[in-house]
Design a protein around this motif. Structure first.
Motif, PDB file in Angstrom:
ATOM      1  N   ASN A 142       0.870  -1.166   0.000  1.00  0.00           N
ATOM      2  CA  ASN A 142       0.000   0.000   0.000  1.00  0.00           C
ATOM      3  C   ASN A 142       0.915   1.226   0.000  1.00  0.00           C
ATOM      4  O   ASN A 142       1.428   1.640   1.042  1.00  0.00           O
ATOM      5  CB  ASN A 142      -0.918  -0.003   1.220  1.00  0.00           C
ATOM      6  N   ASP A 143       1.138   1.789  -1.169  1.00  0.00           N
ATOM      7  CA  ASP A 143       2.094   2.888  -1.320  1.00  0.00           C
ATOM      8  C   ASP A 143       1.740   4.103  -0.468  1.00  0.00           C
ATOM      9  O   ASP A 143       2.628   4.769   0.054  1.00  0.00           O
ATOM     10  CB  ASP A 143       2.210   3.303  -2.787  1.00  0.00           C
ATOM     11  N   GLN A 144       0.453   4.401  -0.327  1.00  0.00           N
ATOM     12  CA  GLN A 144       0.050   5.561   0.477  1.00  0.00           C
ATOM     13  C   GLN A 144       0.452   5.391   1.935  1.00  0.00           C
ATOM     14  O   GLN A 144       0.958   6.318   2.559  1.00  0.00           O
ATOM     15  CB  GLN A 144      -1.446   5.793   0.365  1.00  0.00           C
ATOM     16  N   VAL A 145       0.232   4.199   2.474  1.00  0.00           N
ATOM     17  CA  VAL A 145       0.593   3.943   3.869  1.00  0.00           C
ATOM     18  C   VAL A 145       2.113   3.929   4.022  1.00  0.00           C
ATOM     19  O   VAL A 145       2.649   4.477   4.986  1.00  0.00           O
ATOM     20  CB  VAL A 145      -0.041   2.631   4.380  1.00  0.00           C
ATOM     21  N   ALA A 146       2.807   3.343   3.068  1.00  0.00           N
ATOM     22  CA  ALA A 146       4.269   3.309   3.114  1.00  0.00           C
ATOM     23  C   ALA A 146       4.837   4.730   3.124  1.00  0.00           C
ATOM     24  O   ALA A 146       5.754   5.040   3.909  1.00  0.00           O
ATOM     25  CB  ALA A 146       4.829   2.514   1.940  1.00  0.00           C
ATOM     26  N   LYS A 147       4.304   5.610   2.301  1.00  0.00           N
ATOM     27  CA  LYS A 147       4.764   7.009   2.275  1.00  0.00           C
ATOM     28  C   LYS A 147       4.462   7.706   3.593  1.00  0.00           C
ATOM     29  O   LYS A 147       5.283   8.468   4.111  1.00  0.00           O
ATOM     30  CB  LYS A 147       4.104   7.756   1.123  1.00  0.00           C
ATOM     31  N   LYS A 148       3.290   7.437   4.137  1.00  0.00           N
ATOM     32  CA  LYS A 148       2.901   8.047   5.412  1.00  0.00           C
ATOM     33  C   LYS A 148       3.852   7.615   6.531  1.00  0.00           C
ATOM     34  O   LYS A 148       4.232   8.429   7.380  1.00  0.00           O
ATOM     35  CB  LYS A 148       1.458   7.632   5.741  1.00  0.00           C
ATOM     36  N   ILE A 149       4.247   6.338   6.510  1.00  0.00           N
ATOM     37  CA  ILE A 149       5.176   5.828   7.521  1.00  0.00           C
ATOM     38  C   ILE A 149       6.547   6.476   7.356  1.00  0.00           C
ATOM     39  O   ILE A 149       7.202   6.836   8.337  1.00  0.00           O
ATOM     40  CB  ILE A 149       5.277   4.291   7.436  1.00  0.00           C
ATOM     41  N   LYS A 150       6.989   6.642   6.122  1.00  0.00           N
ATOM     42  CA  LYS A 150       8.283   7.295   5.863  1.00  0.00           C
ATOM     43  C   LYS A 150       8.277   8.722   6.401  1.00  0.00           C
ATOM     44  O   LYS A 150       9.240   9.159   7.039  1.00  0.00           O
ATOM     45  CB  LYS A 150       8.582   7.320   4.367  1.00  0.00           C
ATOM     46  N   ILE A 151       7.199   9.446   6.153  1.00  0.00           N
ATOM     47  CA  ILE A 151       7.092  10.827   6.639  1.00  0.00           C
ATOM     48  C   ILE A 151       7.071  10.850   8.166  1.00  0.00           C
ATOM     49  O   ILE A 151       7.756  11.656   8.798  1.00  0.00           O
ATOM     50  CB  ILE A 151       5.837  11.518   6.057  1.00  0.00           C
TER      51      ILE A 151
END
Length: 107
Positions: free
Chosen positions: A74-83
């Motif tokens: 889930n790219d959106q969740v992965a990006k959110k975790i990175k941020i």
């Protein structure tokens, strides 16, 4: 204010070596459960257990394709975790460390 509880579920899911490897595998492309099974040489029930944990925290998505299930990151969740991780590990004005420092100055 950051909702830390939202992220604890994800980090708990990532606290397992097999699940970390699954996330890495899915970072390249969608994969069939059968391919994941072949890589790890684990039982279907063990894979299902790991995938349940990863899907419950929304880190991965699943879809039926005939008799198999295909998984993807889930790219959106992965990006959110990175941020979140970047914010968590970077000093900033609203950092908890500033609260601690300011509290100790009052003594």
């Amino acid at each position: 204010m950051v909702d830390y509880k939202e992220y604890t579920v994800v980090f708990k899911a990532l606290s397992d070596e097999t699940r970390l490897k699954i996330v890495e595998m899915l970072s390249c492309n969608e994969m069939c459960a059968c391919d994941i099974l072949d890589y790890f040489q684990i039982s279907q029930s063990t894979l299902s257990y790991h995938m349940k944990i990863l899907t419950e925290c929304n880190l991965i998505c699943s879809r039926k394709d005939g008799s198999w299930v295909k998984y993807s990151l889930n790219d959106q969740v992965a990006k959110k975790i990175k941020i979140f991780w970047e914010d968590l590990t970077s000093g900033k004005d609203d950092c908890i460390c500033n609260e601690v420092i300011n509290k100790n100055k009052c003594k």
